[in-house]
Design a protein around this motif. Structure first.
Motif, mmCIF file in Angstrom:
data_model
loop_
_atom_site.group_PDB
_atom_site.id
_atom_site.type_symbol
_atom_site.label_atom_id
_atom_site.label_comp_id
_atom_site.label_asym_id
_atom_site.label_seq_id
_atom_site.Cartn_x
_atom_site.Cartn_y
_atom_site.Cartn_z
ATOM 1 N N CYS A 21 0.838 -1.213 0.000
ATOM 2 C CA CYS A 21 0.000 0.000 0.000
ATOM 3 C C CYS A 21 0.868 1.256 0.000
ATOM 4 O O CYS A 21 0.627 2.194 -0.781
ATOM 5 C CB CYS A 21 -0.908 -0.001 1.227
ATOM 6 N N VAL A 22 1.883 1.283 0.861
ATOM 7 C CA VAL A 22 2.773 2.443 0.942
ATOM 8 C C VAL A 22 3.541 2.617 -0.360
ATOM 9 O O VAL A 22 3.691 3.727 -0.879
ATOM 10 C CB VAL A 22 3.740 2.285 2.132
ATOM 11 N N PHE A 23 4.033 1.510 -0.889
ATOM 12 C CA PHE A 23 4.816 1.524 -2.128
ATOM 13 C C PHE A 23 3.994 2.053 -3.308
ATOM 14 O O PHE A 23 4.454 2.909 -4.077
ATOM 15 C CB PHE A 23 5.331 0.100 -2.380
ATOM 16 N N LEU A 24 2.738 1.622 -3.440
ATOM 17 C CA LEU A 24 1.898 2.041 -4.563
ATOM 18 C C LEU A 24 1.560 3.529 -4.485
ATOM 19 O O LEU A 24 1.667 4.248 -5.486
ATOM 20 C CB LEU A 24 0.615 1.204 -4.594
ATOM 21 N N GLN A 25 1.173 4.019 -3.306
ATOM 22 C CA GLN A 25 0.792 5.427 -3.211
ATOM 23 C C GLN A 25 2.005 6.330 -3.376
ATOM 24 O O GLN A 25 1.909 7.403 -3.976
ATOM 25 C CB GLN A 25 0.042 5.709 -1.900
ATOM 26 N N PHE A 26 3.173 5.908 -2.902
ATOM 27 C CA PHE A 26 4.379 6.733 -3.024
ATOM 28 C C PHE A 26 4.786 6.890 -4.489
ATOM 29 O O PHE A 26 4.998 8.011 -4.979
ATOM 30 C CB PHE A 26 5.523 6.117 -2.221
ATOM 31 N N TYR A 27 4.886 5.778 -5.219
ATOM 32 C CA TYR A 27 5.382 5.858 -6.593
ATOM 33 C C TYR A 27 4.337 6.395 -7.565
ATOM 34 O O TYR A 27 4.692 7.037 -8.560
ATOM 35 C CB TYR A 27 5.900 4.487 -7.047
ATOM 36 N N PHE A 28 3.056 6.166 -7.286
ATOM 37 C CA PHE A 28 2.023 6.736 -8.159
ATOM 38 C C PHE A 28 2.087 8.262 -8.115
ATOM 39 O O PHE A 28 2.134 8.928 -9.160
ATOM 40 C CB PHE A 28 0.632 6.254 -7.730
ATOM 41 N N LEU A 29 2.111 8.830 -6.904
ATOM 42 C CA LEU A 29 2.173 10.286 -6.775
ATOM 43 C C LEU A 29 3.507 10.828 -7.275
ATOM 44 O O LEU A 29 3.564 11.894 -7.890
ATOM 45 C CB LEU A 29 1.961 10.682 -5.310
ATOM 46 N N ALA A 30 4.590 10.083 -7.034
ATOM 47 C CA ALA A 30 5.920 10.543 -7.449
ATOM 48 C C ALA A 30 6.016 10.662 -8.961
ATOM 49 O O ALA A 30 6.469 11.688 -9.496
ATOM 50 C CB ALA A 30 6.990 9.584 -6.926
ATOM 51 N N PHE A 31 5.593 9.630 -9.679
ATOM 52 C CA PHE A 31 5.733 9.649 -11.126
ATOM 53 C C PHE A 31 4.723 10.590 -11.781
ATOM 54 O O PHE A 31 5.016 11.182 -12.822
ATOM 55 C CB PHE A 31 5.610 8.233 -11.697
ATOM 56 N N PHE A 32 3.537 10.759 -11.170
ATOM 57 C CA PHE A 32 2.593 11.740 -11.698
ATOM 58 C C PHE A 32 3.203 13.131 -11.619
ATOM 59 O O PHE A 32 3.176 13.900 -12.592
ATOM 60 C CB PHE A 32 1.278 11.699 -10.917
ATOM 61 N N SER A 33 3.780 13.475 -10.461
ATOM 62 C CA SER A 33 4.395 14.782 -10.287
ATOM 63 C C SER A 33 5.580 14.962 -11.226
ATOM 64 O O SER A 33 5.744 16.010 -11.859
ATOM 65 C CB SER A 33 4.848 14.954 -8.831
ATOM 66 N N PHE A 34 6.398 13.922 -11.351
ATOM 67 C CA PHE A 34 7.613 13.993 -12.174
ATOM 68 C C PHE A 34 7.277 14.231 -13.647
ATOM 69 O O PHE A 34 7.827 15.133 -14.292
ATOM 70 C CB PHE A 34 8.407 12.693 -12.012
ATOM 71 N N PHE A 35 6.350 13.449 -14.186
ATOM 72 C CA PHE A 35 6.064 13.537 -15.620
ATOM 73 C C PHE A 35 5.231 14.771 -15.979
ATOM 74 O O PHE A 35 5.419 15.343 -17.061
ATOM 75 C CB PHE A 35 5.363 12.266 -16.095
ATOM 76 N N THR A 36 4.334 15.197 -15.096
ATOM 77 C CA THR A 36 3.565 16.404 -15.411
ATOM 78 C C THR A 36 4.458 17.636 -15.401
ATOM 79 O O THR A 36 4.226 18.586 -16.160
ATOM 80 C CB THR A 36 2.407 16.611 -14.416
ATOM 81 N N HIS A 37 5.498 17.633 -14.549
ATOM 82 C CA HIS A 37 6.405 18.782 -14.495
ATOM 83 C C HIS A 37 7.221 18.896 -15.777
ATOM 84 O O HIS A 37 7.583 19.994 -16.204
ATOM 85 C CB HIS A 37 7.340 18.652 -13.289
ATOM 86 N N ARG A 38 7.532 17.752 -16.408
ATOM 87 C CA ARG A 38 8.392 17.774 -17.584
ATOM 88 C C ARG A 38 7.625 17.683 -18.895
ATOM 89 O O ARG A 38 8.033 18.255 -19.902
ATOM 90 C CB ARG A 38 9.413 16.633 -17.495
ATOM 91 N N PHE A 39 6.524 16.937 -18.905
ATOM 92 C CA PHE A 39 5.826 16.691 -20.166
ATOM 93 C C PHE A 39 4.355 17.097 -20.139
ATOM 94 O O PHE A 39 3.673 16.962 -21.147
ATOM 95 C CB PHE A 39 5.926 15.198 -20.531
ATOM 96 N N GLY A 40 3.874 17.582 -18.985
ATOM 97 C CA GLY A 40 2.447 17.904 -18.874
ATOM 98 C C GLY A 40 2.149 19.345 -19.213
ATOM 99 O O GLY A 40 1.672 20.111 -18.361
ATOM 100 N N ALA A 41 2.426 19.726 -20.457
ATOM 101 C CA ALA A 41 2.209 21.125 -20.868
ATOM 102 C C ALA A 41 0.733 21.508 -20.814
ATOM 103 O O ALA A 41 0.398 22.679 -20.640
ATOM 104 C CB ALA A 41 2.754 21.328 -22.279
ATOM 105 N N HIS A 42 -0.167 20.536 -20.987
ATOM 106 C CA HIS A 42 -1.601 20.828 -21.022
ATOM 107 C C HIS A 42 -2.270 20.629 -19.663
ATOM 108 O O HIS A 42 -3.483 20.821 -19.543
ATOM 109 C CB HIS A 42 -2.289 19.945 -22.062
#
Length: 312
Positions: free
Chosen positions: A249-270
Motif C-alpha cells: 500500500c505504501v509503495f503504490l501510493q508513493f510511486y504513483f504520486l511521485a511519477f505523476f508529479s515527475f512527468f507532469t512537471h516535464r511533459f504535462g504542458a496541457h
C-alpha cells in the motif's frame, strides 16, 4: 548565447507564489495541509516511540518502518513552515541559498524514502523466500549499513543539482517561482540560459534512484508472489501475504504520486498549473500522513502496542 536585457543577474531572493491561479483562496488550503501535517507528525512520533520502547519490535522490518517515519517527519517539516508562511502570513520571499538548501533536502529525503521502500522489499523477500536464513542475513549491522548507504546515495546524487544551478545559471527571466516550495525543475525553468545539462542530470538522478528502486521492488515482489503461491496451505499463503500488505500500500501510493508529479512537471504542458502544484504538495504531505495509519492498521504487532498505549 545572447542574454536578453529583461533578465535578472544572480538573484539573491526568489518569490514563491504558492498555487498558481488560486492565490486568492489558497489560505483555505493551508487548513487541510496543516491538519495533514500535524496528524502525520503525531502518527509517526507514536510509531517511533512504540518501536523504540518495545524490544520485540527491534527487528529489521520495524527498524525500516522507524527509518521511514523519521524521513517522513523530516520531509514534511522541510516544506510545511514555508508553505504556511505563503498561505497564511503572505511571506513568499526566500533567499536564493535557502531555496537551494530546501531543494536539496526535499529531493534527498525523497531519495531516502525510495531507498527505504526498496530495503523493506528486500527484507520481505528474504523473510518469505529464505525464512531460515533471514535472521542470519539481516543483522542489525547490515540494517545500519543499508540505512547509511541509502542516505549517502540520495545526498551525493542530489548535490550536483545545486552545483549546476549555482555555477552554471546566472541569468534568470524572473525571480517568481510558480510553486509552494523550491523544486529542481521549477528553479531551472526560470533560467535564461541553456539548461539542457541541468535537465539531463535531473532525469539521470530520478531514474538512478526511483527507477532503480522501482525495478528492484517489482522484481522482489514477483519472487515473493511466486513463493507464496507455491505454499501448500491456504492459511500459510495468507499469513505470508499479510506481512506484505502494508508495504505494498505504501509503495503504490508513493510511486504513483511521485511519477505523476515527475512527468507532469516535464511533459504535462496541457495540465493546469494548479493541478500540478496541488499534486506535488500532496505527494510530499500525504505519505507522512498515511504511512503510520497504514502500518498501524495493517501490522498486528504495532496495532497491539498502539492499543496498549491508548489503554494505559
Amino acid at each position: 548565447m545572447s542574454i536578453s536585457n529583461m533578465t535578472v543577474f544572480m538573484p539573491s531572493v526568489f518569490t514563491l507564489i504558492g498555487i498558481p491561479g488560486l492565490e486568492s483562496v489558497q489560505c483555505w488550503f493551508g487548513i487541510p495541509f496543516c491538519a495533514i501535517y500535524l496528524i502525520g507528525m503525531i502518527g509517526n512520533s507514536v510509531l517511533l516511540i512504540i518501536i523504540k520502547s518495545e524490544r520485540s519490535l527491534h527487528e529489521p522490518m520495524y527498524i525500516f518502518v522507524a527509518m521511514l517515519g523519521v524521513t517522513d517527519i523530516a520531509l514534511a517539516t522541510t516544506i510545511m513552515p514555508k508553505m504556511l508562511g505563503i498561505f497564511w502570513f503572505h511571506v513568499p520571499e526566500i533567499y536564493f541559498e535557502s531555496c537551494l538548501l530546501q531543494m536539496w533536502l526535499i529531493h534527498s529525503f525523497q531519495g531516502i524514502e525510495s531507498g527505504i521502500l526498496m530495503a523493506m522489499a528486500l527484507d520481505r523477500y528474504v523473510a518469505i523466500c529464505y525464512p531460515l536464513r533471514h535472521r542470519a542475513i539481516f543483522t542489525h549491522q547490515l540494517v545500519t549499513q543499508i540505512g547509511a548507504m541509502i542516505t549517502l546515495r540520495a545526498a551525493i546524487l542530489v548535490a550536483p543539482c545545486l552545483v549546476l544551478i549555482k555555477c552554471r545559471l546566472q541569468f534568470y527571466h524572473t525571480t517568481i517561482i510558480s510553486h509552494c516550495y523550491c523544486e529542481h525543475m521549477a528553479i531551472v525553468k526560470l533560467a535564461a540560459e541553456n539548461v539542457r545539462i541541468n535537465k539531463i542530470y535531473g532525469l539521470f538522478v530520478a531514474f538512478a534512484v526511483a527507477g532503480f528502486d522501482l525495478i528492484f521492488i517489482t522484481l522482489s515482489y514477483i519472487q515473493i508472489f511466486i513463493t507464496v503461491f507455491r505454499l501448500p496451505q491456504k492459511e500459510a499463503r495468507w499469513k505470508a501475504f499479510n506481512t506484505c500488505i502494508a508495504h505494498i500500500c505504501v509503495f503504490l501510493q508513493f510511486y504513483f504520486l511521485a511519477f505523476f508529479s515527475f512527468f507532469t512537471h516535464r511533459f504535462g504542458a496541457h495540465v493546469p498549473p494548479y493541478i500540478h502544484i496541488l499534486f506535488s504538495s500532496i505527494y510530499l504531505l500525504v505519505p507522512p500522513f498515511l504511512n503510520p495509519l497504514v502500518y498501524g492498521a495493517k501490522t498486528k504487532q504495532i496495532r497491539i502496542h498502539v492499543v496498549k498505549m491508548l489503554c494505559s
